[in-house]
Every structure is written in C-alpha cells, then in structure tokens.
Enzyme design. Structure first.
Site, PDB file in Angstrom:
ATOM      1  N   GLN A  90     -34.816 -17.943 -29.843  1.00 38.36           N
ATOM      2  CA  GLN A  90     -35.342 -17.627 -31.180  1.00 38.36           C
ATOM      3  C   GLN A  90     -36.092 -16.294 -31.238  1.00 38.36           C
ATOM      4  O   GLN A  90     -35.920 -15.523 -32.194  1.00 38.36           O
ATOM      5  CB  GLN A  90     -36.264 -18.753 -31.621  1.00 38.36           C
ATOM      6  CG  GLN A  90     -36.633 -18.689 -33.068  1.00 38.36           C
ATOM      7  CD  GLN A  90     -37.489 -19.865 -33.502  1.00 38.36           C
ATOM      8  OE1 GLN A  90     -38.327 -19.717 -34.364  1.00 38.36           O
ATOM      9  NE2 GLN A  90     -37.287 -21.022 -32.933  1.00 38.36           N
TER      10      GLN A  90
ATOM     11  N   SER B 238     -47.640 -22.126 -34.321  1.00 40.74           N
ATOM     12  CA  SER B 238     -46.325 -22.686 -34.573  1.00 40.74           C
ATOM     13  C   SER B 238     -45.332 -21.538 -34.611  1.00 40.74           C
ATOM     14  O   SER B 238     -45.543 -20.561 -35.330  1.00 40.74           O
ATOM     15  CB  SER B 238     -46.315 -23.458 -35.894  1.00 40.74           C
ATOM     16  OG  SER B 238     -45.118 -24.191 -36.004  1.00 40.74           O
ATOM     17  N   GLU B 239     -44.243 -21.654 -33.838  1.00 46.07           N
ATOM     18  CA  GLU B 239     -43.345 -20.516 -33.617  1.00 46.07           C
ATOM     19  C   GLU B 239     -42.711 -19.984 -34.903  1.00 46.07           C
ATOM     20  O   GLU B 239     -42.257 -18.844 -34.949  1.00 46.07           O
ATOM     21  CB  GLU B 239     -42.247 -20.905 -32.628  1.00 46.07           C
ATOM     22  CG  GLU B 239     -41.298 -21.964 -33.192  1.00 46.07           C
ATOM     23  CD  GLU B 239     -40.391 -22.579 -32.151  1.00 46.07           C
ATOM     24  OE1 GLU B 239     -40.717 -22.509 -30.959  1.00 46.07           O
ATOM     25  OE2 GLU B 239     -39.345 -23.127 -32.544  1.00 46.07           O
ATOM     26  N   ASN B 240     -42.668 -20.820 -35.946  1.00 48.02           N
ATOM     27  CA  ASN B 240     -42.068 -20.348 -37.194  1.00 48.02           C
ATOM     28  C   ASN B 240     -43.032 -19.496 -38.016  1.00 48.02           C
ATOM     29  O   ASN B 240     -42.687 -19.063 -39.114  1.00 48.02           O
ATOM     30  CB  ASN B 240     -41.546 -21.529 -38.029  1.00 48.02           C
ATOM     31  CG  ASN B 240     -42.605 -22.562 -38.314  1.00 48.02           C
ATOM     32  OD1 ASN B 240     -43.382 -22.935 -37.449  1.00 48.02           O
ATOM     33  ND2 ASN B 240     -42.660 -23.024 -39.544  1.00 48.02           N
TER      34      ASN B 240
ATOM     35  N   SER C  82     -44.480 -13.681 -34.468  1.00 50.30           N
ATOM     36  CA  SER C  82     -44.760 -14.935 -33.786  1.00 50.30           C
ATOM     37  C   SER C  82     -44.357 -14.860 -32.311  1.00 50.30           C
ATOM     38  O   SER C  82     -45.102 -15.268 -31.425  1.00 50.30           O
ATOM     39  CB  SER C  82     -44.004 -16.073 -34.477  1.00 50.30           C
ATOM     40  OG  SER C  82     -44.227 -17.281 -33.798  1.00 50.30           O
TER      41      SER C  82
END
Lengths: 234, 218
Positions: free
Chosen positions: A102, B45-47, B87
């Site tokens: 990601q 939080s990675e988002n 992030s």
C-alpha cells in the site's frame, strides 16, 4: 480570475475514456470513491480497463460494479479482500492482478505526478514483490526499486472543490485521492459541493487546481459504510 | 490459555507512554481498548489518521471516517488526517514506535507470512509489507496453532513472505515470546499453560531459560 475547470456532470467529465485505457481511482475501501464516475463508466460500458485503485470495491458497489460487467482487464491494488467476484475472477485467471504494498502504491502515484521516475523502498524486500526488481543497500539495509505510475485518467472524489479545481477532502476520505490527482494525464474531480473561486481559503487547499482538468458537483452520493461499528452510550 | 481479548490485554502491557502505535486488523485492533490509564499513546491508521478514537456512538457514524479495517471510528482531540503517501511516510520513516499485526506463520528468524495462500486465498498485503519492512518494534498477535492444530511458529515459513527477519515479539493464546539469534525465546506462559504444552505447540527452535513466569492479566 482563475482558469475554469467546470464541466456539467459525470457524462461530460468522463468524455474520452476509451477501451483499454489505464485509470486511477481514489478511495480506501468504499471511503472517498468517485461514485458518480464509476456509475457513468458502467453505463458507457468501456472495457479492457486497467484500474489502479487501493481496493476493488465490494461485489455490488464501487469498482465491484465494473468487475461484475467484466469491464476490468487488470487491477493494480494492495488489498482486495472484500470482493468475492474479484477473488473468483483472479483465481480463475480472467482478471490480471498486480498486488503491491500500500505504501509503495501511494508513493508510486505520487512519484508519477511529481516527475520522479522511480525510487527505492524497503517494503517488499525478500518477498514475491521484489522478484525481477533491482536491489540496493542504503545504510546497510536492502531496498527495492519501484517505478512511478501514471494514468490516462485519474478520477478522484473530494468533499469541496472550486471552479479553479482546488480540492478539499474530508477526514479519511482523502487517502489516495491527492496523489492520484497528481498522476493523471487528465484528472477528473467529482465533489460533494462545488463553490465559486475565492470561496475556499487558499491556506486550507489539499490539492491545488493545477492537478485537476475537470470538476463537477456529483449527485446522489450513497457513501456506503462497509463495517458499521458503534458503541452504546452510557 | 488466553482468548483474543486476553492476547490484546497482554499486548497492551507492552505500550509505553508517548508512543505512536499502528494496530492491524483483527486481534490487534482490540489492543486500543486496554491502554493503561497512566500512559498516553496515539493510534495511527494507515488510511490516514493519527489520533484515532473508539467506535462512534450509535447514530454518529461517518462514512468518511473509517479505520484500516473499514470500520467506522472517531477522532480524538488533537487528531490529524492526511493522505496515504504521508501515512506511509510516517510508517517507513520510522516515526511510529510500535506495529501490532496478525500472522499466518512466523519463522524463528523473524520472517512473517500473512497475506497469501497460493491458489486459495489472495487478499493482498495492504500496508503490511511497508509496516514490517521499516518498524523496529513489531509484535505479532495470533493463535499459537492454526485451525488444524499445526504450529504457526516454524523453523521457516511455508507461505509467501510479507517481510524478512522483522518480528521481534509474539503474543499468542499460549505464550509471550521474543525472537532473537534465530530462535523463539519463551518469556511468559499464558495462565494455566505449561512449558511442555508450549514446547509441543512450537515447531521452530524454542529456547527456555530458567523458570518461566505466568502472565499477569487483569
């Protein structure tokens, strides 16, 4: 007066999207996805698409709608776990899938928009992701070479936007949208609220208008929640 | 033996005041419920959230405010939101002090596999590869054995890797272990679990030195 980027609706915004093109689509899960443009592409029935998007929607919403109609040839994503049809098409070989970490996905989009052709990252070293990629040590630690990503069209969703294409995102709906906006040859922004130039405070713009070619105010946002988790008062 | 809540409570004991912490999906998410009262940590939080709070009250859910598991969450006072590149700059740039994540297999050299079962399950790695490639402090939260009763602590991983030589600590339903010098070192036993049971459930090299204390779980 700023350059005006406004188009009437999703139909005008998606003009020129053709079979076989590469698209970037913002969003994390169903959060911050360009709902209007996805619906429009289902209607247009463009096929053979390569879609760069962190996730692939769910079976009946988001990019899942394009998957159901077999409009997608290849997905470039990091996590696709919420979509049974996706998993079926991938395991049967109907759908090409490039799964990438990601953070590498985000940075590859950012790099594509920022004129950086490639970069080294530690993510994925020693795994399948590193196969065929150059490895180099920096500060005694191995890194792999990852290349930039660009797209024929980048399609993003923002909370507010102005006629000049400046965008403001809300909370966690920002996610991949700003980097993808930078990396599209043509970037389409659909927004919940379109305002005149001058209405947005320049100090609080997340994506400057230079990265956006077309902007419109979307309609009928469903903003579906994937996992509704709550606590009780008291 | 610990249940999932017990594993989360034991991991919460590892938290230190002033840490930024990334919690993965599943058992790790539960850790947020057991932060000791006398310390302050912020959850990343990675988002794109720093300062993530608990689930919203019924009726206050916001579709634009979710965690990495796509669950509705809230923001704490002092929170910030940002894009995915920022992030992962926090994550790869080593600004996050602790990562807690789940695993299908962990090897005695610290290798971890948690994203793919060839031909069967392919969900993707999400942010896991970025997290394990950079974090200095990685705790794996998992059951000691899989559904077939086979050990998940192995001499080497059989599944495709997520990262190499990166896991530092494992908290399972049976034990707390540290990975160093190519072996699992037993630190603590879960309540009511014997060293023999842990040995039997560990396929990789297990080092047991001296008396192994039992965990204290509230």
């Amino acid at each position: 007066m700023a350059i005006n980027k406004v188009v009437a609706n999703a139909t005008e915004a998606t003009e020129g999207i053709k079979d076989g093109m590469t698209l970037m689509l913002g969003g994390f899960g169903l959060c911050g996805i360009p709902e209007n443009c996805i619906s429009e592409m289902v209607k247009m029935n463009v096929k053979g698409l390569t879609c760069i998007s962190n996730n692939a929607g769910v079976d009946d919403f988001g990019l899942g709608l394009l998957l159901q109609k077999k409009q997608i040839k290849k997905m470039i994503s990091s996590y696709v776990g919420e979509n049974d049809e996706f998993e079926r098409q991938m395991l049967s070989g109907e759908l090409e899938v490039d799964l990438i970490p990601q953070g590498s996905l985000a940075e590859r989009c950012r790099a594509g928009g920022a004129g950086i052709p490639a970069f080294f990252t530690p993510a994925g070293y020693g795994t399948e992701v590193a196969e065929g990629k150059e490895v180099r040590d920096f500060n005694g630690k191995p890194h792999i070479l990852e290349s930039a990503l660009t797209a024929d069209f980048a399609i993003v969703k923002a909370w507010k936007g102005d006629t000049a294409g400046n965008l403001v995102f809300k909370a966690a709906a920002r996610n991949f949208n700003p980097m993808m906006a930078m990396a599209g040859k043509i970037t389409i922004a659909e927004v919940e609220e379109l305002v005149p130039e001058g209405d947005l405070d320049p100090n609080f713009i997340h994506t400057p208008g230079i990265f956006v070619q077309r902007i419109f105010q979307g309609v009928d946002y469903e903003k579906r929640i994937e996992q509704r988790t709550v606590r009780q008062k008291g | 033996m610990l249940d999932k809540t017990g594993i989360a409570k034991r991991i919460a004991q590892e938290l230190q005041d002033g840490w930024y912490v990334n919690l993965g999906i599943g058992i790790p998410t539960l850790v947020a419920n057991y932060v000791p009262d006398n310390i302050t940590v912020e959850f990343q939080s990675e988002n794109g959230i720093l300062g993530m709070g608990p689930f919203p009250y019924d009726g206050e859910e916001d579709a634009d405010l979710i965690n990495a598991g796509k669950q509705t969450v809230t923001l704490q006072p002092g929170a910030s939101v940002f894009d995915s590149a920022t992030s992962f700059a926090m994550i790869r740039g080593n600004h996050v002090q602790l990562t807690v994540l789940g695993a299908m297999e962990v090897a005695q050299n610290g290798d971890i596999a948690n994203w793919k079962i060839p031909g069967k399950m392919v969900k993707g790695m999400g942010g896991a590869m970025d997290l394990v490639a950079s974090a200095e402090n990685i705790i794996v939260a998992m059951m000691h054995t899989n559904k077939k009763g086979e050990s998940k602590l192995l001499p080497s991983c059989s599944l495709p890797l997520t990262g190499v030589k990166c896991v530092t600590r494992i908290i399972t339903n049976l034990a707390a272990l540290e990975i160093k010098d190519g072996a699992f070192h037993l630190l603590e036993r879960a309540p009511g679990v014997s060293v023999e049971e842990i040995k039997a459930a560990t396929a990789g090299k297990l080092v047991v030195e001296g008396d192994i204390p039992e965990m204290i779980i509230d």
